[in-house]
Design a protein around this motif. Structure first.
Motif, mmCIF file in Angstrom:
data_model
loop_
_atom_site.group_PDB
_atom_site.id
_atom_site.type_symbol
_atom_site.label_atom_id
_atom_site.label_comp_id
_atom_site.label_asym_id
_atom_site.label_seq_id
_atom_site.Cartn_x
_atom_site.Cartn_y
_atom_site.Cartn_z
ATOM 1 N N ARG A 1 0.833 -1.208 0.000
ATOM 2 C CA ARG A 1 0.000 0.000 0.000
ATOM 3 C C ARG A 1 0.866 1.256 0.000
ATOM 4 O O ARG A 1 0.579 2.230 -0.703
ATOM 5 N N ALA A 2 1.938 1.218 0.772
ATOM 6 C CA ALA A 2 2.827 2.378 0.817
ATOM 7 C C ALA A 2 3.517 2.593 -0.532
ATOM 8 O O ALA A 2 3.618 3.723 -1.041
ATOM 9 N N TRP A 3 3.995 1.506 -1.135
ATOM 10 C CA TRP A 3 4.656 1.611 -2.436
ATOM 11 C C TRP A 3 3.687 2.086 -3.507
ATOM 12 O O TRP A 3 4.043 2.890 -4.384
ATOM 13 N N CYS A 4 2.441 1.577 -3.481
ATOM 14 C CA CYS A 4 1.463 1.967 -4.513
ATOM 15 C C CYS A 4 1.094 3.442 -4.409
ATOM 16 O O CYS A 4 0.820 4.087 -5.423
ATOM 17 N N ALA A 5 1.091 3.974 -3.199
ATOM 18 C CA ALA A 5 0.828 5.404 -3.043
ATOM 19 C C ALA A 5 1.932 6.211 -3.718
ATOM 20 O O ALA A 5 1.673 7.225 -4.392
ATOM 21 N N ARG A 6 3.177 5.767 -3.562
ATOM 22 C CA ARG A 6 4.292 6.446 -4.215
ATOM 23 C C ARG A 6 4.216 6.280 -5.735
ATOM 24 O O ARG A 6 4.495 7.221 -6.492
ATOM 25 N N LEU A 7 3.825 5.093 -6.168
ATOM 26 C CA LEU A 7 3.702 4.823 -7.601
ATOM 27 C C LEU A 7 2.660 5.729 -8.245
ATOM 28 O O LEU A 7 2.899 6.341 -9.294
ATOM 29 N N ALA A 8 1.495 5.834 -7.603
ATOM 30 C CA ALA A 8 0.419 6.668 -8.149
ATOM 31 C C ALA A 8 0.828 8.126 -8.244
ATOM 32 O O ALA A 8 0.354 8.852 -9.130
ATOM 33 N N ALA A 9 1.706 8.553 -7.363
ATOM 34 C CA ALA A 9 2.140 9.950 -7.357
ATOM 35 C C ALA A 9 3.272 10.224 -8.341
ATOM 36 O O ALA A 9 3.584 11.385 -8.612
ATOM 37 N N ALA A 10 3.881 9.166 -8.889
ATOM 38 C CA ALA A 10 5.065 9.356 -9.713
ATOM 39 C C ALA A 10 4.880 8.975 -11.176
ATOM 40 O O ALA A 10 5.426 9.632 -12.068
ATOM 41 N N ALA B 1 2.734 7.838 -14.787
ATOM 42 C CA ALA B 1 1.518 8.136 -15.541
ATOM 43 C C ALA B 1 0.485 7.046 -15.300
ATOM 44 O O ALA B 1 0.837 5.870 -15.182
ATOM 45 N N PRO B 2 -0.789 7.394 -15.234
ATOM 46 C CA PRO B 2 -1.826 6.378 -15.044
ATOM 47 C C PRO B 2 -1.921 5.480 -16.276
ATOM 48 O O PRO B 2 -1.539 5.860 -17.383
ATOM 49 N N GLY B 3 -2.410 4.269 -16.055
ATOM 50 C CA GLY B 3 -2.590 3.348 -17.173
ATOM 51 C C GLY B 3 -1.404 2.440 -17.379
ATOM 52 O O GLY B 3 -1.567 1.233 -17.549
ATOM 53 N N ILE B 4 -0.199 2.974 -17.357
ATOM 54 C CA ILE B 4 0.989 2.154 -17.530
ATOM 55 C C ILE B 4 1.491 1.626 -16.193
ATOM 56 O O ILE B 4 2.297 0.711 -16.124
ATOM 57 N N ASN B 5 0.991 2.184 -15.072
ATOM 58 C CA ASN B 5 1.546 1.830 -13.766
ATOM 59 C C ASN B 5 0.746 0.773 -13.017
ATOM 60 O O ASN B 5 0.947 0.591 -11.827
#
Length: 454
Positions: free
Chosen positions: A30-39, A41-45
């Motif tokens: 959950r912590a990593w995904c929050a960082r991923l969503a903030a960094a 582009a949507p769709g590829i992540n």
């Protein structure tokens, strides 16, 4: 009872059964995904929204995957079919280390290196093509682009015959050949309309009629449709396609990016029908996780690329030294460990078991199909595929759902998966299906429908 620190957990071997220590996705994910969503582009992540959470792979070995929360899974995806010899096969890793000590990057098409030449020679020995020559690519989609360009230049024609469903990649040329409208619609104004599209497995007479105009440069086909639902054609269908193409002076491009290198119980899926295509595209399993692809065609056909000047199709990282050396070792492992025969044996057992599922779980499973260690379980609805793949992940088994409607759960295990691992994974899937089938008959507790991604 204390929960183990996930940072202290590792994979010491790749033949273990699943072990879930924290229900996935856990707090680290959950912590990593929050960082991923903030960094990213949507769709590829891989996240449907900023509120979405996925598991994160931290380590993989053999047929096992370890996530960032310390959960151990058995992988029935092979990383999109890439890890045919298993994740991080020690011989492949050693080959990469040795190559990294000598040369990490070269000059693409400008200068060769020994690993590139040795790999091309090895592919020549393996290819179901007469007098083969190799055109390296940086990915599967890139290989499809090269094959299409080869056909256009060699024939002087401008049209393609493709099939639906199909998946050949998402670059513009490959997307022209791919069938799914959701992928095509945003770019439809940039996709040319010189395409004849028939149903996969179409009556050979339809194919003969489509080729009769003698303006089609190439037929492009997957010997088994992979991502779009694991579909097998009728018996000897590919042979008939090849015969009609030859009579019409049309080239046959076979996309073996997913099926190549032992997946179906033959080194290449065309070997089941003794078909020798004009052009064969390969990738995915070829380098065990390093990015590379290739188009294999006859010497005469590949001479269309002779220009006397700069290369007409190349890339900075084409035939990358690390990827070439990895691929060489992967091909040796497949041969020396007899993994093609192993895929045939294990696959026959797996498919025999899967064939009982429609009768045992009739409200859930519509049909099953496959060849070798490539299988599809078609559910009646996408929400059922979502439940199966989600509950499988919670029980330590990784699998994906595909097809245009998201209804086909795919089993694509590494060819080195142990009998015990595969049997245990199927046991777990059967327990899920038994409970789900019972719930379907008594639907008060049914899992809400959720859309499938990917």
């Amino acid at each position: 009872m204390s929960v183990p620190d996930p940072s202290k957990i590792g994979l010491d071997r790749g033949d273990r059964l699943p072990k879930i220590v924290t229900p996935p996705p856990g707090p680290a994910a959950r912590a990593w995904c929050a960082r991923l969503a903030a960094a990213e582009a949507p769709g590829i992540n891989s996240l449907a929204s900023v509120d979405d959470v996925n598991i994160l792979w931290r380590e993989a070995l053999g047929a096992n995957v370890l996530d960032v929360d310390g959960n151990r899974y058995v992988d029935l995806t092979s990383g999109f079919g890439v890890a045919a010899i298993g994740h991080r096969h020690p011989r492949m890793i050693q080959a990469i280390h040795e190559q990294a000590d000598r040369l990490v990057h070269g000059l693409g098409d400008a200068t060769p290196h020994p690993a590139r030449i040795e790999l091309a020679e090895q592919l020549q020995r393996s290819a179901p093509i007469d007098e083969p020559r190799i055109h390296f690519a940086v990915s599967g989609a890139d290989a499809v682009e090269i094959a299409i360009k080869t056909a256009l230049m060699a024939t002087g024609r401008h049209r393609l015959l493709t099939f639906s469903p199909s998946y050949h990649g998402l670059t513009l040329g490959a997307l022209t050949a791919s069938s799914r409208q959701a992928f095509r619609d945003p770019f439809r104004h940039h996709l040319h309309d010189h395409v004849v599209r028939l149903d996969f497995g179409a009556d050979p007479k339809e194919i003969e009629h489509a080729l009769a105009a003698h303006d089609i440069a190439a037929v492009i086909v997957e010997p088994i449709v992979g991502r779009e639902g694991v579909l097998l054609p009728p018996a000897r269908w590919l042979t008939k396609v090849n015969q009609h193409a030859q009579r019409a002076g049309t080239l046959l491009i076979v996309d073996e990016i997913f099926t190549g290198f032992g997946r179906t119980g033959r080194l290449f899926a065309v070997d089941h029908d003794d078909v020798r295509p004009d052009l064969l595209c390969c990738g995915k399993a070829m380098a065990g996780g390093m990015p590379i692809g290739a188009v294999i065609g006859s010497e005469t056909l590949m001479r269309v690329w002779e220009t006397g000047g700069e290369a007409l199709h190349t890339a900075t990282f084409v035939a990358h030294p690390l990827a070439c050396r990895a691929a060489l070792e992967v091909l040796r492992v497949i041969d020396e460990e007899d993994l093609v025969a192993r895929a045939e044996r294990l696959g026959a057992s797996m498919l025999e078991r899967l064939a009982t599922w429609p009768d045992r779980y009739p409200t859930y499973v519509r049909t099953t199909r496959g060849r070798g260690l490539l299988a599809g379980v078609e559910l009646h609805r996408a929400e059922q595929a979502y439940r199966l793949t989600t509950e499988a992940r919670h029980d330590g088994v990784l699998m994906l759902a595909g097809g245009p409607n998201g209804t086909v759960a795919q089993l694509v295990p590494p060819l080195i998966i142990t009998d015990e691992q595969l049997d245990d994974a199927l046991d777990r899937l059967e327990r899920i299906l038994a409970e789900a089938d019972l719930d379907e008959r008594h639907p008060s507790d049914r899992l809400p429908a959720t859309p499938i991604r990917g």
